[in-house]
Write an enzyme that holds these catalytic residues in place. Structure first.
Site, PDB file in Angstrom:
ATOM      1  CB  CYS A  48      -2.935  68.015  32.033  1.00 57.33           C
ATOM      2  SG  CYS A  48      -3.707  69.674  31.619  1.00 57.33           S
ATOM      3  CB  CYS A  51      -7.731  68.348  33.712  1.00 56.48           C
ATOM      4  SG  CYS A  51      -6.814  67.134  32.425  1.00 56.48           S
ATOM      5  CB  CYS A  97      -4.774  68.556  27.874  1.00 57.35           C
ATOM      6  SG  CYS A  97      -5.483  67.483  29.004  1.00 57.35           S
ATOM      7  CB  CYS A 100      -8.818  70.407  30.589  1.00 53.84           C
ATOM      8  SG  CYS A 100      -7.113  70.422  30.572  1.00 53.84           S
ATOM      9  CB  CYS A 120       8.034  72.033  20.779  1.00 51.90           C
ATOM     10  SG  CYS A 120       8.882  73.407  21.617  1.00 51.90           S
TER      11      CYS A 120
HETATM   12 ZN    ZN Z   1      -5.839  68.769  30.633  1.00 56.26          ZN
END
Ligand code: ZN
Length: 135
Positions: A48, A51, A97, A100, A120
């Site tokens: 990510c 984070c 995610c 976060c 996607c």
């Molecule tokens: Zn994250």
């Protein structure tokens, strides 16, 4: 999974580029075929961009032809969260995610086996870490 990362809007603006902020925090979408990871075939891990949590590995990435990096499964079920998204006159499943709550993209039921899913994602929501040479 690591603890939740909960930052203020000001902190996110300082931490992210304008493009990353637009995607992760405002659920924006980069234009098709413009993202840096769409054609990335290197072996490694996708984290990510907000984070740093590990989300996807290159071995579940495939060429969907959609113009965005596409994966058929995350590294674990609990690293992403799915939400119903009825924006833009469509009903889609948004992927965020789990750590976060940054917007990553959408998941569609037209992917390859074994999952039949297509995650996607926006390149701008991801940070790629290539495997060490020789691994
Ligand atoms: Zn994250």
């Amino acid at each position: 999974m690591a603890d939740k990362l909960d930052l203020s809007d000001t902190e996110w603006r300082q931490r992210l580029s304008a493009e990353q902020y637009y995607i992760l925090r405002e659920a924006g979408t980069e234009r098709a075929f413009t993202g840096i990871y769409e054609k990335n075939k290197a072996s490694g891990e996708y984290h990510c961009a907000g984070c740093g949590q590990l989300l996807f590995r290159s071995d579940s990435k495939y060429d969907s032809g959609s113009g965005w990096p596409s994966f058929y499964q995350p590294v674990a079920d609990d690293v992403v969260e799915e939400r119903r998204d009825a924006s833009h006159g469509m009903v889609r499943t948004e992927v965020r995610c789990a750590r976060c709550e940054g917007h990553l993209g959408h998941v569609f039921p037209d992917g390859p086996e074994p999952t039949g899913l297509r995650y996607c994602l926006n390149s701008g929501a991801l940070s790629f870490a290539p495997d060490e040479a020789g691994e």
